[in-house]
Design an enzyme around this catalytic site. Structure first.
Site, PDB file in Angstrom:
ATOM      1  N   LYS A  90      30.259  19.168  31.111  1.00 15.46           N
ATOM      2  CA  LYS A  90      31.009  17.962  31.486  1.00 15.46           C
ATOM      3  C   LYS A  90      30.063  16.960  32.154  1.00 15.46           C
ATOM      4  CE  LYS A  90      32.444  20.074  35.837  1.00 15.46           C
ATOM      5  NZ  LYS A  90      33.531  20.807  36.516  1.00 15.46           N
TER       6      LYS A  90
ATOM      7  N   ARG B  99      44.773  21.738  42.767  1.00 17.46           N
ATOM      8  CA  ARG B  99      44.347  20.603  41.957  1.00 17.46           C
ATOM      9  C   ARG B  99      45.099  20.717  40.641  1.00 17.46           C
ATOM     10  NH1 ARG B  99      37.860  20.029  41.479  1.00 17.46           N
ATOM     11  NH2 ARG B  99      38.401  21.484  39.830  1.00 17.46           N
TER      12      ARG B  99
ATOM     13  N   TYR C 268      13.832  -2.615  54.679  1.00 19.14           N
ATOM     14  CA  TYR C 268      15.001  -3.310  55.220  1.00 19.14           C
ATOM     15  C   TYR C 268      15.475  -2.666  56.518  1.00 19.14           C
ATOM     16  CZ  TYR C 268      15.544  -5.706  50.733  1.00 19.14           C
ATOM     17  OH  TYR C 268      15.355  -6.474  49.619  1.00 19.14           O
TER      18      TYR C 268
ATOM     19  N   MET D  11      16.738  -0.922  46.456  1.00 18.16           N
ATOM     20  CA  MET D  11      17.255  -0.821  45.087  1.00 18.16           C
ATOM     21  C   MET D  11      16.212  -0.265  44.120  1.00 18.16           C
ATOM     22  SD  MET D  11      18.786  -3.795  42.612  1.00 18.16           S
ATOM     23  CE  MET D  11      20.276  -4.119  43.528  1.00 18.16           C
TER      24      MET D  11
END
Ligand SMILES: *Cc1c(COP(=O)(O)O)cnc(C)c1O
Length: 371
Positions: A35, A130, A262, A310
């Site tokens: 999955k 679940r 940062y 990033m």
């Protein structure tokens, strides 16, 4: 030259880990759980290493089509079953086995027109709350399925909530067994944590459960320990199947009081050299990884400093006087020197789990399959 970041998928390591799954449950057949695009590895890329499995378990119908498109004719199981009635047509067309975990799925089957009856896995909610029928409703669901001409073989399944934790599997296993004692059908109970922690090696009644007909091996085949930090992949004899690596694209000499990145979350106390790595959170590296999160530079262990941005992050080069622009940086997995940095250590430092990091590998990272 493209940006130097890349990911590697290690075919031989997938095959090795799959063999470990077999060893943990020697009498069972093994679903390779693929999955989430094979836990971020890519179904097509992981297939070669996992083709020795007895079946593939997943939950997205499009992913099931991709497994069939690879030429796999063996079992494919939809772990969440059908989402709407017409999904049953795809099950018929592609011969998919599917989980039945709520009553409407039985209604859909009853209304489904098919020549070939389908194989289903009836799921019990043994305490996870679940998916699945509660133990007291399980037999009625079984009887309904049994009466349907659309249904062929019925297998029984449950999923443990705390196979990796202190509560273990004994209690939900007892619930499952009490409610299913005299019902015929194959059983599928164990995920990776249940197989490793409560499987063949553990013996006893839980070992017997794990030795049931089908085990569902997910995270372990991808070289992450389901119960890190209690145990690591070396303990379970698993190998990393995904490497994320990049290179230094700059270095900086810091003076005491200089800070990095940062927010200046890291400040040098002594003169030190740092390297800037072409890898950031837009590549899937966790932004929450703190100062000191382990990383390998030219195979040597050091730590990241400052906030992950990033496209870049910074590493301490103090243990690596020779390192410079172009030096290899292994964010997780196996370095060219053979040194291993388990994904679990990076995940732990970022307050998450290996599963999340591998699934979050970003689209922009090119991936190569290697042996
Ligand atoms: C994902 C999943 C698994 C595999 O779990 P791992 O912890 O990765 O081994 C097994 N069974 C079900 C129902 C799942 O959804």
């Amino acid at each position: 030259m493209p940006r130097p970041i890349e990911a590697l998928v290690h075919t031989a390591a997938l095959a090795h880990n799959l063999a470990r799954a077999r060893a943990a449950a020697p009498e069972a057949r093994v679903w390779a759980v693929v999955k989430a695009n094979a836990y971020g590895h890519g179904i097509e890329r992981a297939f070669e290493g996992l083709r020795g499995a007895d079946g593939f378990a997943l939950l997205d119908l499009a992913e099931a089509e991709r497994v069939r498109a690879l030429g796999w004719r063996g079992p494919v199981l939809l772990l969440e079953g059908c989402f709407e009635p017409r999904d049953l047509e795809l099950c018929s067309r592609l011969n998919l086995w599917h989980v039945v975990h709520h009553a409407a799925q039985i209604d859909w089957l009853a209304a489904h027109k098919t020549k070939a009856p389908q194989r289903v896995f009836l799921k019990m909610n043994s305490g996870m709350n679940r998916l699945g029928f509660r133990p007291e409703a399980f037999r009625a669901a079984y009887a309904r399925l049994q009466a349907l001409p659309q249904v062929d073989e019925i297998s029984l399944m449950t999923h443990f909530a705390d196979a990796d934790g202190p509560r273990g599997i004994a209690q939900p296993l007892a619930v499952f067994e009490a409610a299913t004692q005299d019902l015929p059908g194959e059983r599928s109970l164990a995920n990776s944590a249940a197989m490793l922690r409560h499987g063949a090696a553990a013996g006893g009644p839980t070992g017997a459960a794990v030795r049931s007909d089908w085990v569902r091996a997910g995270i372990l085949v991808y070289g992450s320990a389901p119960d890190f930090p209690a145990h690591d992949i070396a303990h379970w004899d698993l190998r990393p199947t995904m490497t994320l690596r990049s290179r230094l694209i700059a270095t900086q000499a810091l003076q005491p009081g200089d800070s990095v990145g940062y927010g200046g979350r890291f400040t040098a106390e002594v003169p030190m050299r740092i390297g800037i790595v072409a890898c950031g959170y837009a590549d899937g590296y966790p932004r929450h990884a703190g100062n000191g999160t382990p990383v390998l530079v030219d195979g040597v262990r050091t730590g990241i400093v400052g906030r992950v941005s990033m496209d870049m992050l910074a590493v301490d080069l103090e243990p690596l006087p020779q390192a410079g622009v172009g030096s290899e940086v292994t964010l997780w997995g196996r370095s060219s020197t053979g040194a291993v940095l388990p994904i679990d250590e990076v995940a732990h430092a970022a307050a998450t789990i290996g599963y999340e990091l591998m699934c979050a590998l970003a689209q922009r990272v090119p991936v190569r399959v290697v042996d």
